[in-house]
Design a protein around this motif. Structure first.
Motif, PDB file in Angstrom:
ATOM      1  N   ALA A  83       0.821  -1.206   0.000  1.00  0.00           N
ATOM      2  CA  ALA A  83       0.000   0.000   0.000  1.00  0.00           C
ATOM      3  C   ALA A  83       0.854   1.256   0.000  1.00  0.00           C
ATOM      4  CB  ALA A  83      -0.932  -0.007   1.212  1.00  0.00           C
ATOM      5  N   VAL A  84       1.931   1.258   0.767  1.00  0.00           N
ATOM      6  CA  VAL A  84       2.771   2.458   0.849  1.00  0.00           C
ATOM      7  C   VAL A  84       3.586   2.644  -0.426  1.00  0.00           C
ATOM      8  CG1 VAL A  84       4.563   3.636   2.157  1.00  0.00           C
ATOM      9  CG2 VAL A  84       2.909   2.230   3.355  1.00  0.00           C
ATOM     10  N   ASN A 204      -2.381   3.428 -14.893  1.00  0.00           N
ATOM     11  CA  ASN A 204      -1.358   3.062 -13.908  1.00  0.00           C
ATOM     12  C   ASN A 204      -1.908   3.126 -12.487  1.00  0.00           C
ATOM     13  OD1 ASN A 204       0.497   2.739 -15.958  1.00  0.00           O
ATOM     14  ND2 ASN A 204       1.682   4.558 -15.460  1.00  0.00           N
ATOM     15  N   VAL A 205      -2.671   4.179 -12.209  1.00  0.00           N
ATOM     16  CA  VAL A 205      -3.289   4.301 -10.878  1.00  0.00           C
ATOM     17  C   VAL A 205      -4.205   3.111 -10.619  1.00  0.00           C
ATOM     18  CG1 VAL A 205      -4.870   5.655  -9.436  1.00  0.00           C
ATOM     19  CG2 VAL A 205      -3.135   6.820 -10.825  1.00  0.00           C
ATOM     20  N   GLY A 206      -4.976   2.733 -11.630  1.00  0.00           N
ATOM     21  CA  GLY A 206      -5.855   1.574 -11.485  1.00  0.00           C
ATOM     22  C   GLY A 206      -5.079   0.285 -11.262  1.00  0.00           C
ATOM     23  N   TYR A 211      -2.983  -3.892  -7.382  1.00  0.00           N
ATOM     24  CA  TYR A 211      -1.833  -4.479  -6.674  1.00  0.00           C
ATOM     25  C   TYR A 211      -2.002  -4.355  -5.160  1.00  0.00           C
ATOM     26  CZ  TYR A 211       3.018  -5.109  -5.160  1.00  0.00           C
ATOM     27  OH  TYR A 211       4.156  -5.532  -4.524  1.00  0.00           O
ATOM     28  N   ILE A 212      -2.505  -3.202  -4.707  1.00  0.00           N
ATOM     29  CA  ILE A 212      -2.737  -3.027  -3.275  1.00  0.00           C
ATOM     30  C   ILE A 212      -3.764  -4.035  -2.772  1.00  0.00           C
ATOM     31  CG2 ILE A 212      -3.681  -1.455  -1.517  1.00  0.00           C
ATOM     32  CD1 ILE A 212      -2.652   0.877  -3.248  1.00  0.00           C
ATOM     33  N   GLY A 215      -2.520  -7.957  -4.903  1.00  0.00           N
ATOM     34  CA  GLY A 215      -1.189  -8.319  -5.376  1.00  0.00           C
ATOM     35  C   GLY A 215      -1.084  -8.513  -6.871  1.00  0.00           C
ATOM     36  N   TRP A 216      -2.137  -8.129  -7.618  1.00  0.00           N
ATOM     37  CA  TRP A 216      -2.123  -8.303  -9.073  1.00  0.00           C
ATOM     38  C   TRP A 216      -1.045  -7.441  -9.706  1.00  0.00           C
ATOM     39  CZ3 TRP A 216      -2.768  -4.837 -13.098  1.00  0.00           C
ATOM     40  CH2 TRP A 216      -2.988  -5.392 -14.373  1.00  0.00           C
ATOM     41  N   LEU A 217      -0.342  -7.996 -10.705  1.00  0.00           N
ATOM     42  CA  LEU A 217       0.670  -7.252 -11.435  1.00  0.00           C
ATOM     43  C   LEU A 217       0.359  -7.303 -12.924  1.00  0.00           C
ATOM     44  CD1 LEU A 217       3.924  -8.469  -9.647  1.00  0.00           C
ATOM     45  CD2 LEU A 217       2.972  -6.156  -9.587  1.00  0.00           C
TER      46      LEU A 217
END
Length: 241
Positions: A83-84, A204-206, A211-212, A215-217
């Motif tokens: 998240a950070v 990118n924000v989405g 990912y947050i 964990g999707w990449l």
């Protein structure tokens, strides 16, 4: 991490997330303003937006410093660390999108005094509208940590990419018809790239929101640079970029 430290961490992270969302919402308002400035050749409005960019730079730096402080003092791991780190990346995407809105205003000053035909103006308006929608949805997805909403941004961006290609064709047609000279055509092609990149940053924000959450990449690497020259598409050319 103790319960007390965890509560403090989540409080700080919530403040950071809210700050990012407010900054991103500001960019959502900048996009239509920049479009209006471009279409109306509003020199005063362009100057006002250009001078106001320092505020976004300062807010980005402040939010990044908050993220680094959280990492240094609380050493988050696993999902908390995701998240950070993602917040730091999202801040950069939002700040760069504000820069792109400023770039649209600078282009408006470069082509000041040149009339744009209705077809050009129509596609510019559509690109501005879609870029605004993308950033609004990206902001909401991040604020609510909504992975499903974030995933939809890819398809929404595909429409903006189509408008980008359409706009390049319209620029060629307008130049061929003698409605705009070569330098104006070049500036408009660059403007088209600015809108397209705003859409990329929203995606990118989405992606980072997803990912947050889980964990999707993405399969592709993030497109970080806004300094690439605009792609020239010949009239009648089709296919993906």
């Amino acid at each position: 991490m103790s319960d007390e430290l965890r509560r403090e961490f989540h409080d700080r992270l919530g403040e950071i997330q809210t700050g990012i969302a407010r900054m991103s919402a500001g960019v959502t308002e900048l996009v239509p303003r920049a479009t209006e400035i471009l279409l109306n050749m509003d020199l005063e409005g362009a100057e006002y937006m250009i001078l106001g960019d320092d505020e976004y730079d300062a807010r980005a730096v402040d939010l990044e410093e908050q993220c680094f402080t959280v990492i240094a003092l609380q050493a988050p791991v696993a999902g908390d660390l995701r998240a950070v780190v993602s917040a730091i990346k999202i801040i950069a995407d939002v700040e760069r999108s504000a820069d792109l809105c400023v770039n649209i205003c600078k282009a408006a000053r470069r082509i000041y005094g040149h009339e744009l035909d209705p077809h050009l103006r129509g596609v510019i308006q559509k690109m501005g509208n879609q870029a605004q929608v993308l950033f609004k949805e990206a902001t909401e997805a991040y604020l609510n940590l909504d992975a499903v909403r974030a995933a939809a941004l890819h398809d929404m961006d595909a429409y903006l990419d189509d408008l980008h290609r359409q706009f390049i064709q319209v620029i060629f047609e307008s130049h061929a018809a003698g409605h705009i000279d070569l330098q104006v055509a070049v500036q408009l092609a660059v403007v088209a790239r600015f809108y397209e990149r705003i859409g990329d940053h929203a995606v990118n924000v989405g992606d980072r929101t997803r990912y947050i959450v889980n964990g999707w990449l993405p399969e592709r690497p993030y497109a970080e640079s806004d300094n690439e020259p605009p792609q020239v598409v010949s009239v009648g050319e089709s296919g993906d970029e």
